[in-house]
Every structure is written in structure tokens, then in C-alpha cells.
Design an enzyme around this catalytic site. Structure first.
Site, PDB file in Angstrom:
ATOM      1  N   ASP A  24       0.840  -1.207   0.000  1.00 38.09           N
ATOM      2  CA  ASP A  24       0.000   0.000   0.000  1.00 38.09           C
ATOM      3  C   ASP A  24       0.874   1.254   0.000  1.00 38.09           C
ATOM      4  O   ASP A  24       0.687   2.164   0.807  1.00 38.09           O
ATOM      5  CB  ASP A  24      -0.966   0.008   1.196  1.00 38.09           C
ATOM      6  CG  ASP A  24      -2.074   1.053   1.032  1.00 38.09           C
ATOM      7  OD1 ASP A  24      -2.963   1.124   1.909  1.00 38.09           O
ATOM      8  OD2 ASP A  24      -2.043   1.807   0.035  1.00 38.09           O
ATOM      9  N   ARG A  42       0.211   9.014   1.276  1.00 38.88           N
ATOM     10  CA  ARG A  42      -0.452   8.998   2.592  1.00 38.88           C
ATOM     11  C   ARG A  42       0.240   8.047   3.562  1.00 38.88           C
ATOM     12  O   ARG A  42       0.092   8.183   4.779  1.00 38.88           O
ATOM     13  CB  ARG A  42      -1.933   8.617   2.430  1.00 38.88           C
ATOM     14  CG  ARG A  42      -2.139   7.216   1.926  1.00 38.88           C
ATOM     15  CD  ARG A  42      -3.586   6.823   1.749  1.00 38.88           C
ATOM     16  NE  ARG A  42      -3.674   5.515   1.106  1.00 38.88           N
ATOM     17  CZ  ARG A  42      -3.593   5.346  -0.221  1.00 38.88           C
ATOM     18  NH1 ARG A  42      -3.488   6.395  -1.021  1.00 38.88           N
ATOM     19  NH2 ARG A  42      -3.611   4.129  -0.764  1.00 38.88           N
ATOM     20  N   ASN A  43       0.999   7.090   3.014  1.00 33.20           N
ATOM     21  CA  ASN A  43       1.678   6.099   3.865  1.00 33.20           C
ATOM     22  C   ASN A  43       3.180   6.337   3.951  1.00 33.20           C
ATOM     23  O   ASN A  43       3.944   5.420   4.227  1.00 33.20           O
ATOM     24  CB  ASN A  43       1.382   4.684   3.362  1.00 33.20           C
ATOM     25  CG  ASN A  43      -0.059   4.287   3.640  1.00 33.20           C
ATOM     26  OD1 ASN A  43      -0.653   4.737   4.622  1.00 33.20           O
ATOM     27  ND2 ASN A  43      -0.651   3.496   2.759  1.00 33.20           N
ATOM     28  N   ASP A  91       4.438   1.818   7.616  1.00 30.08           N
ATOM     29  CA  ASP A  91       3.399   0.772   7.603  1.00 30.08           C
ATOM     30  C   ASP A  91       3.566  -0.256   6.498  1.00 30.08           C
ATOM     31  O   ASP A  91       2.583  -0.818   6.013  1.00 30.08           O
ATOM     32  CB  ASP A  91       2.030   1.449   7.545  1.00 30.08           C
ATOM     33  CG  ASP A  91       1.829   2.356   8.759  1.00 30.08           C
ATOM     34  OD1 ASP A  91       1.359   3.491   8.590  1.00 30.08           O
ATOM     35  OD2 ASP A  91       2.209   1.927   9.867  1.00 30.08           O
TER      36      ASP A  91
HETATM   37  C1  LIG Z   1       4.929   7.106  13.167  1.00 32.64           C
HETATM   38  N1  LIG Z   1       3.831   8.074  12.998  1.00 32.64           N
HETATM   39  C2  LIG Z   1       2.582   7.581  12.689  1.00 32.64           C
HETATM   40  C3  LIG Z   1       1.512   8.454  12.481  1.00 32.64           C
HETATM   41  C4  LIG Z   1       0.145   7.924  12.167  1.00 32.64           C
HETATM   42  C5  LIG Z   1      -0.947   8.458  12.873  1.00 32.64           C
HETATM   43  C6  LIG Z   1      -2.215   7.951  12.622  1.00 32.64           C
HETATM   44  N2  LIG Z   1      -2.451   6.972  11.719  1.00 32.64           N
HETATM   45  C7  LIG Z   1      -1.397   6.456  11.045  1.00 32.64           C
HETATM   46  N3  LIG Z   1      -1.674   5.421  10.109  1.00 32.64           N
HETATM   47  N4  LIG Z   1      -1.923   5.825   8.841  1.00 32.64           N
HETATM   48  C8  LIG Z   1      -2.096   4.929   7.859  1.00 32.64           C
HETATM   49  C9  LIG Z   1      -2.026   3.522   8.129  1.00 32.64           C
HETATM   50  C10 LIG Z   1      -2.203   2.607   7.075  1.00 32.64           C
HETATM   51  C11 LIG Z   1      -2.117   1.242   7.325  1.00 32.64           C
HETATM   52  C12 LIG Z   1      -2.293   0.277   6.149  1.00 32.64           C
HETATM   53  C13 LIG Z   1      -2.352  -1.164   6.609  1.00 32.64           C
HETATM   54  C14 LIG Z   1      -1.124   0.453   5.175  1.00 32.64           C
HETATM   55  C15 LIG Z   1      -3.609   0.608   5.422  1.00 32.64           C
HETATM   56  C16 LIG Z   1      -1.883   0.772   8.626  1.00 32.64           C
HETATM   57  C17 LIG Z   1      -1.717   1.692   9.672  1.00 32.64           C
HETATM   58  F1  LIG Z   1      -1.501   1.220  10.906  1.00 32.64           F
HETATM   59  C18 LIG Z   1      -1.785   3.084   9.438  1.00 32.64           C
HETATM   60  C19 LIG Z   1      -1.612   4.091  10.481  1.00 32.64           C
HETATM   61  O1  LIG Z   1      -1.405   3.812  11.678  1.00 32.64           O
HETATM   62  C20 LIG Z   1      -0.079   6.934  11.202  1.00 32.64           C
HETATM   63  C21 LIG Z   1       1.016   6.378  10.309  1.00 32.64           C
HETATM   64  O2  LIG Z   1       1.484   5.165  10.802  1.00 32.64           O
HETATM   65  C22 LIG Z   1       1.724   9.854  12.596  1.00 32.64           C
HETATM   66  C23 LIG Z   1       3.002  10.330  12.922  1.00 32.64           C
HETATM   67  N5  LIG Z   1       3.362  11.664  13.060  1.00 32.64           N
HETATM   68  C24 LIG Z   1       2.583  12.777  13.064  1.00 32.64           C
HETATM   69  C25 LIG Z   1       3.156  14.025  13.378  1.00 32.64           C
HETATM   70  C26 LIG Z   1       2.360  15.150  13.363  1.00 32.64           C
HETATM   71  N6  LIG Z   1       1.049  15.028  13.072  1.00 32.64           N
HETATM   72  C27 LIG Z   1       0.540  13.811  12.783  1.00 32.64           C
HETATM   73  N7  LIG Z   1       1.275  12.683  12.782  1.00 32.64           N
HETATM   74  C28 LIG Z   1       4.069   9.406  13.131  1.00 32.64           C
HETATM   75  O3  LIG Z   1       5.225   9.832  13.423  1.00 32.64           O
END
Ligand SMILES: Cn1cc(-c2ccnc(-n3ncc4cc(C(C)(C)C)cc(F)c4c3=O)c2CO)cc(Nc2ccncn2)c1=O
Length: 272
Positions: free
Chosen positions: A132, A136-137, A150
Site C-alpha cells: 500500500d 499517505r503512507n 506501515d
Molecule cells: C509514526 N507516525 C505515525 C503516524 C500515524 C498516525 C495515525 N495513523 C497512522 N496510520 N496511517 C495509515 C495507516 C495505514 C495502514 C495500512 C495497513 C497500510 C492501510 C496501517 C496503519 F496502521 C496506518 C496508520 O497507523 C499513522 C502512520 O502510521 C503519525 C506520525 N506523526 C505525526 C506528526 C504530526 N502530526 C501527525 N502525525 C508518526 O510519526
């Protein structure tokens, strides 16, 4: 002692970063000083035992352009997935928020693509498929560092709206013909997605194929129609994107080759 098992008592949870595919993700501190992101896995969203098994492999994948998996808290529910923290969040949001300053900086846009290409070449060398890859990822850290996030997690999603190619959440616009027809994933299907990601970068986060419905995109992609050249993209960079969109996976370049081609374009452009 299981190296990949993290003691939740060593974690201090802070503000929410967003809610992804598996539930809420929060910022945190590990062992008092290490910045981390903590995914708190919503029950029923992922096949947890399979993932915990895979986590041992994932913690070994280490590269400057991959978001590092530090470990998991799997002794109680919900399980926590603990990774490196990236302060500027998703690449897609970053591109959209900084469009003004980025449009005139093709060197930076190309550098972002090269960084992701390096991370993906590392995964390719380890026979690891993302499944994926998209803007966005990917995540942005300080000093314009960009990393792939991810990777491999798609295999553990239980929501069949996401996993089946007919589902409403399946990433159709990043999928090549062999994935649309047979869900046949490979590093060469990641290469197709990488071409779309490059298009996202050089359009500063536009939606590929605009408002076209998924069914229309499937038809177009199978007919061999491809995304047009972004206005502010060098011809030779677009030629690399087009190679990623060859109908046949074997005709697409590897990430190793892609990275070399982009680096030599960058060197030529930054000299002139
Ligand atoms: C490591 N990390 C993760 C995120 C973050 C936050 C919320 N959702 C996610 N997401 N986004 C997308 C995602 C997608 C998947 C697929 C299996 C590939 C469909 C599986 C996930 F588990 C995630 C996930 O956890 C992330 C991405 O893993 C945000 C960060 N940083 C910031 C900083 C400032 N503002 C917002 N986020 C960061 O440093």
C-alpha cells in the site's frame, strides 16, 4: 528475553496523532527520552497473532528511509505497536500544506522521491512487499527527511472493504493491472504504486485521476491509459514514472534501477 516485546510501563503516552486503519495513534516517550508513535490496535481490526509473529521480522528491517518498528506490547489488549516518531506527519498532508513553497523547488520534490526509492530498494533487497505504497503512507521528519511507513501491515487488515479489490477502501488508484485482476502483489506492483506516488509528489498532493470513480479508473488502467505529466515535472522524471506504469510487471524497472536513474537525473539537474 523477547527483544521485540516492549514493557508498557516504559511508555509515557502523549497527544493523539490521528486515527489510522487500526485505531488511535498517539505520540509518546519510551524509556523517558525516545520519541515514539504508539498505535493502539482497535479489537477486531487486525489478525493480531499473525502480526505479532511477523513483528520479529519487521523489527529487523532497518533503513534511514523506513519508519523503524521498535517493538510491540502484546501481553495485554489492545496491543500497542511502537514505532519511530516523525514530527511532520504524512507526506500527503505535507505536500498539500506546503504547495506554495514546493512548486518552485523541483530539486526538493525529486529528493523526496529518491529518499522513498532508497527505502523501497532496501525492502526489495529483503524481498519485502509494501502492498500500500502511497504518499499517505509516507511520513516526514525534520530536515526534509521522508520515510516509508506501515510496510507489510496490509496483510493483517481484517476489513475486507480494504483487502478485496472490489472493496470501497481498496487503493485502486495505486494498483497495477495484475493486482486489479488477480491481486497478485510483488515488488513490481510496489513499483507501479511508486510511479503514482511520484505523480502525487510532483502535483503537491493532487488526487490521481481526479474525481474519476474507481470503476472508471480500473477501465482506464486496463486500457493502458496513464496519468498525464504534472505541469512542474521535468520530462525525464515523467519518463521514469511512465516506466513504472508498464502493463507487464516484468517490464517495469526494479527499485534498485529506479533509484540510480533518479539520482543521475538529480545530479545533472542540480549541476545545471
Ligand atoms: C509514526 N507516525 C505515525 C503516524 C500515524 C498516525 C495515525 N495513523 C497512522 N496510520 N496511517 C495509515 C495507516 C495505514 C495502514 C495500512 C495497513 C497500510 C492501510 C496501517 C496503519 F496502521 C496506518 C496508520 O497507523 C499513522 C502512520 O502510521 C503519525 C506520525 N506523526 C505525526 C506528526 C504530526 N502530526 C501527525 N502525525 C508518526 O510519526
Amino acid at each position: 528475553h523477547d527483544k521485540w516485546e516492549i514493557d508498557p510501563q516504559e511508555l509515557m503516552l502523549m497527544e493523539e496523532l490521528g486515527s489510522g486503519q487500526f485505531g488511535v495513534v498517539r505520540r509518546g516517550k519510551w524509556r523517558g527520552s525516545i520519541d515514539v508513535a504508539v498505535k493502539m490496535m482497535k479489537e477486531g481490526t487486525m489478525s493480531e497473532d499473525d502480526f505479532i509473529e511477523e513483528a520479529k521480522v519487521m523489527t529487523k528491517l532497518q533503513h534511514t528511509n523506513l519508519v523503524q518498528l521498535y517493538g510491540v506490547c502484546s501481553k495485554n489488549r489492545p496491543i500497542f505497536i511502537v514505532t519511530e516518531y516523525m514530527r511532520h506527519g504524512s507526506l500527503l498532508n505535507y505536500l498539500r500544506r506546503h504547495e506554495q513553497s514546493l512548486t518552485s523547488n523541483q530539486g526538493l520534490l525529486l529528493d523526496m522521491c529518491i529518499q522513498i526509492g532508497k527505502g523501497m530498494a532496501y525492502l526489495e533487497r529483503h524481498n519485502y512487499i509494501h502492498r500500500d505504497l502511497a504518499a499517505r503512507n509516507c511520513l516526514v521528519g525534520s530536515e526534509n527527511i521522508v520515510k516509508v511507513a506501515d510496510f507489510g501491515l496490509a496483510r493483517y487488515v481484517l476489513d475486507d472493504q480494504y483487502t478485496s479489490s472490489g472493496g470501497s477502501k481498496f487503493p485502486i488508484k495505486w494498483a497495477p493491472p495484475e493486482v486489479l485482476n488477480y491481486t497478485r502483489f510483488s515488488s513490481k506492483s510496489d513499483v507501479w504504486a511508486y510511479g503514482v506516488l511520484m505523480w502525487e509528489v510532483f502535483t503537491c498532493g493532487k488526487m490521481p485521476y481526479g474525481r474519476l470513480k474507481n470503476t472508471e479508473v480500473v477501465e482506464k488502467v486496463q486500457k493502458g491509459l496513464i496519468l498525464e505529466k504534472p505541469k512542474m515535472c521535468y520530462k525525464e522524471v515523467y519518463d521514469v514514472m511512465r516506466k513504472c506504469w508498464s502493463q507487464l510487471p516484468e517490464t517495469r524497472p526494479s527499485f534498485r534501477v529506479l533509484k540510480e536513474q533518479l539520482v543521475s537525473i538529480a545530479q545533472r539537474l542540480l549541476v545545471d
